[in-house]
Design a protein around this motif. Structure first.
Motif, PDB file in Angstrom:
ATOM      1  N   PRO A 124       0.802  -1.226   0.000  1.00  0.00           N
ATOM      2  CA  PRO A 124       0.000   0.000   0.000  1.00  0.00           C
ATOM      3  C   PRO A 124       0.833   1.273   0.000  1.00  0.00           C
ATOM      4  O   PRO A 124       0.286   2.366   0.003  1.00  0.00           O
ATOM      5  N   ASP A 168       1.902   5.366   3.395  1.00  0.00           N
ATOM      6  CA  ASP A 168       0.648   5.859   3.971  1.00  0.00           C
ATOM      7  C   ASP A 168      -0.346   4.717   4.174  1.00  0.00           C
ATOM      8  O   ASP A 168      -1.036   4.651   5.204  1.00  0.00           O
ATOM      9  N   GLY A 169      -0.444   3.844   3.185  1.00  0.00           N
ATOM     10  CA  GLY A 169      -1.367   2.723   3.314  1.00  0.00           C
ATOM     11  C   GLY A 169      -0.986   1.778   4.426  1.00  0.00           C
ATOM     12  O   GLY A 169      -1.848   1.215   5.093  1.00  0.00           O
ATOM     13  N   VAL A 176       0.533   2.594   7.226  1.00  0.00           N
ATOM     14  CA  VAL A 176       0.144   3.240   8.489  1.00  0.00           C
ATOM     15  C   VAL A 176      -1.345   3.063   8.733  1.00  0.00           C
ATOM     16  O   VAL A 176      -1.793   2.774   9.852  1.00  0.00           O
ATOM     17  N   GLU A 177      -2.151   3.212   7.680  1.00  0.00           N
ATOM     18  CA  GLU A 177      -3.597   3.035   7.826  1.00  0.00           C
ATOM     19  C   GLU A 177      -3.940   1.600   8.211  1.00  0.00           C
ATOM     20  O   GLU A 177      -4.790   1.356   9.066  1.00  0.00           O
ATOM     21  N   ALA A 178      -3.270   0.638   7.562  1.00  0.00           N
ATOM     22  CA  ALA A 178      -3.535  -0.764   7.890  1.00  0.00           C
ATOM     23  C   ALA A 178      -3.104  -1.089   9.312  1.00  0.00           C
ATOM     24  O   ALA A 178      -3.741  -1.895  10.002  1.00  0.00           O
ATOM     25  N   CYS A 181      -3.363   0.606  11.883  1.00  0.00           N
ATOM     26  CA  CYS A 181      -4.327   1.051  12.898  1.00  0.00           C
ATOM     27  C   CYS A 181      -5.176  -0.108  13.416  1.00  0.00           C
ATOM     28  O   CYS A 181      -5.613  -0.095  14.563  1.00  0.00           O
ATOM     29  N   TRP A 182      -5.405  -1.113  12.546  1.00  0.00           N
ATOM     30  CA  TRP A 182      -6.191  -2.262  12.975  1.00  0.00           C
ATOM     31  C   TRP A 182      -5.407  -3.177  13.901  1.00  0.00           C
ATOM     32  O   TRP A 182      -5.991  -4.073  14.531  1.00  0.00           O
TER      33      TRP A 182
END
Length: 672
Positions: free
Chosen positions: A191, A194-195, A197-199, A201-202
């Motif tokens: 990703p 940035d992607g 980091v977003e992933a 979060c889970w």
């Protein structure tokens, strides 16, 4: 009592955790540096700004996120495995074995095919589906205290059931087959920074929950009564542990796909090194899991394979030997389930039941010839045979060989299941769960995709080589344990996982038609002709005398090894011959119809329910039931969604898996 339940922290000499943890951390760091060094070197030695910018993009947006994704996914798999094993006090509990990763695969396909759920297609949907699969496996196995063998087989049954569900869904959404096959092979998430980091979060919620669970889960190793006595709420702690482990698995699967063995191997390697305290076990399992996954991905990249595809294959190639080493050393073994009871007095009459089943088989075959998109009345059959109805003759020439092939293959798989369950001395064994059909299917698939014009003799040869080679390895590994049920089943599971990873690799790398390959792997009779039935029939006929000769010795084996040996029976030779015959029957059937699921596992139980326990009676009844099951699945798959067709193997799994899980949920009494 399972292995983990028997291990008391006060009875084990503490191992200095730093002595174990520092080498593991150093190994992980070296692997990560090895993956990043070429890109970093290219950046520092770039001859110009354009080359430097390209190297910078490769490092920060592609290579570093990939390394971090591998570490995070492997760590999550390792922690999830440690948690599942602590919750169940079972060293065989893992995301793969509990069906969690198979449930996540269903979640991925649901996200692809249902637009309304597109926003939840990541870890949330995978979490819900994985939790449902884990709950089903635990419920069927008998709860938290299920013995290792029962938990292993319940998870395998759940995986087969969910695979059948996937196949039915893919029959309706064919455009998603290629993408799901690629993802199922294991693909590290790409990703960008940035992607990632977003992933990530889970990953935070389960990590936050871990410190609050460790004390309670650690106390469970003392036993439920002792844990309750020191103030631990056992059921809430276990439920929270399953929720947390499933959340970790959902995150890992979203990043890396259903990569097998990491969640099983990592905690057991750490435990084999002498670590027992749960906090250290979880931390070190995370390091080992991350290192294994990252090392596998690095090996793939270094050898020049397509990294997204082959990471799972490399992990399986590393994980399978490690798992087998633990089996040979006895690290994963515990006392097996109570085996099948000795043959009891027959309740039903073979003279009554066999003709009744034969009539039912004839009636169902005739119904299958008539029922379809075009109904053929019996009067048209006569006209077709007389040469006066070309349309009816064409339809009969298509439906007839399918029914014949289904009947012969069903009989062979049923006979294979009866022999396997008796030889392994566990009523929950079958060719599907011991890796025999998977080995035969992989060898046959390679032949079909490599040589499209391959003949039937070569197909049979490849299937026999695959099935018998798998069997030979199982015998070789377990010969010193006299083919005890648990190590045999665990060895079959190891090979099944390896063959599954290799199969997806073969499909994606060599097949221009992934739909055809995936559907064949489920098993079915579509496109089979009379030469297929003629080629399959001799294998059944040749095996009948051998099955008759083995019936009496197999009855003696149900009395127990010592009693059978005391009566003059060569137990080791009988088991080798029985396993060889069972593997031959299953492999020959796979060569023609693919790995039909649950026929060899379900029909021996149905024969017992009718009242047949002696092998001389149970074998013919199970074989007739196998023919009925496969013919019924073939007819239903042909007409249920016409003009689309559901493979017969998917329907046998949809029928057999729920029954098998219900049978297990009845407790040990229901499996004997």
């Amino acid at each position: 009592m399972t292995v983990l339940a028997a291990e008391r922290p006060t009875l084990v000499r503490p191992i200095p955790r730093l002595r174990i943890g520092l080498p593991i951390a150093a190994f992980v760091a070296l692997v990560a540096l090895a993956r990043l060094w070429p890109t970093w070197h290219a950046l520092t030695t770039a001859p110009g700004p354009v080359e430097a910018e390209a190297a910078r993009f490769l490092l920060w947006e592609l290579r570093l996120p990939r390394v971090l994704a591998g570490l995070a996914a492997g760590a999550a798999f390792g922690m999830a495995g440690a948690l599942f094993q602590a919750v169940t006090r079972n060293p065989l509990a893992a995301p793969d074995l509990l069906g969690v990763t198979a449930g996540a695969q269903v979640g991925v396909l649901i996200g692809l095919t249902v637009p309304a759920l597109a926003g939840f297609a990541g870890p949330p949907l995978l979490f819900v589906c994985g939790l449902g699969a884990a709950s089903l496996a635990l419920l069927a196995a008998g709860g938290w205290r299920a013995p290792p063998l029962r938990l292993l087989l319940a998870g395998g049954a759940c995986a087969l059931l969910l695979s059948a569900v996937l196949t039915v869904m893919l029959a309706l959404f064919e455009q998603d087959i290629a993408g799901l096959a690629l993802w199922s092979g294991g693909a590290l998430y790409q990703p960008g920074a940035d992607g990632l980091v977003e992933a990530a979060c889970w990953l935070l919620p389960p990590l936050v929950a871990l410190p609050f669970l460790v004390r309670g889960l650690d106390a469970l190793a003392l036993g439920d009564d002792a844990a309750t006595g020191i103030g631990v709420a056992v059921l809430p702690v276990r439920f929270a542990g399953v929720i947390t482990a499933t959340a970790l698995t959902a995150f890992a699967v979203a990043l890396a796909g259903p990569i097998g063995f990491v969640g099983l191997i990592a905690p057991n390697l750490v435990r084999a090194a002498g670590i027992r305290r749960l906090t250290a076990l979880i931390v070190l399992s995370a390091l080992v899991g991350g290192g294994l996954l990252l090392a596998a991905d690095g090996v793939v990249a270094g050898l020049g394979f397509s990294a997204g595809l082959s990471t799972a294959v490399a992990t399986a190639l590393v994980g399978t030997p490690l798992l087998l080493i633990l089996v040979v050393r006895g690290q994963l073994l515990s006392p097996p389930d109570r085996t099948e009871a000795a043959a009891s007095t027959r309740v039903a009459s073979l003279a009554v039941v066999a003709p009744a089943l034969g009539l039912a088989l004839a009636a169902l075959s005739a119904f299958g010839l008539a029922w379809g998109e075009t109904w053929l009345a019996p009067a048209r059959w006569v006209t077709a045979f007389a040469g006066g109805d070309n349309e009816a003759a064409l339809i009969l020439s298509i439906r007839g060989p399918r029914i014949a092939v289904a009947a012969i293959a069903g009989m062979m798989l049923a006979a294979s299941g009866v022999v396997l369950q008796s030889v392994v001395r566990n009523a929950l064994a079958g060719p599907e769960l011991l890796g025999v059909t998977q080995g035969a299917a992989l060898a046959t698939l390679v032949g079909l995709l490599t040589w499209p014009l391959i003949g039937r003799p070569e197909t049979f040869a490849l299937a026999l080589v695959g099935g018998l080679a798998t069997l030979g390895l199982i015998l070789l590994i377990n010969r010193r344990r006299r083919f005890a049920p648990l190590p045999v089943a665990l060895t079959g599971l190891a090979f099944s996982g390896l063959f599954a990873a290799l199969t997806y690799a073969v499909i994606v790398e060599t097949s221009a038609q992934p739909a055809r390959a995936l559907i064949w792997l489920v098993g079915g009779t579509y496109g089979r002709a009379w030469p297929d039935a003629v080629a399959l029939l001799p294998w059944l006929l040749v095996s009948l005398p051998a099955l008759a000769l083995l019936s009496r010795p197999l009855d003696l084996l149900t009395l127990g090894e010592d009693a059978a040996a005391g009566l003059g029976l060569n137990v080791a030779l009988l088991r080798a011959l029985g396993l060889g015959l069972a593997a031959m029957l299953a492999s020959a059937a796979v060569a023609i119809v693919g790995p039909l699921a649950f026929v060899g596992l379900l029909t021996p139980h149905l024969a017992r329910l009718v009242g047949f326990h002696a092998h001389g009676d149970r074998l013919p009844v199970a074989m007739l039931l196998g023919a009925l099951l496969t013919i019924g699945a073939d007819i239903l798959g042909r007409v249920a969604l016409a003009p689309k067709e559901i493979p017969a193997g998917a329907l046998t799994a949809l029928i057999g898996a729920p029954y098998f899980l219900w049978l297990m949920s009845r407790g040990r009494r229901g499996t004997q």
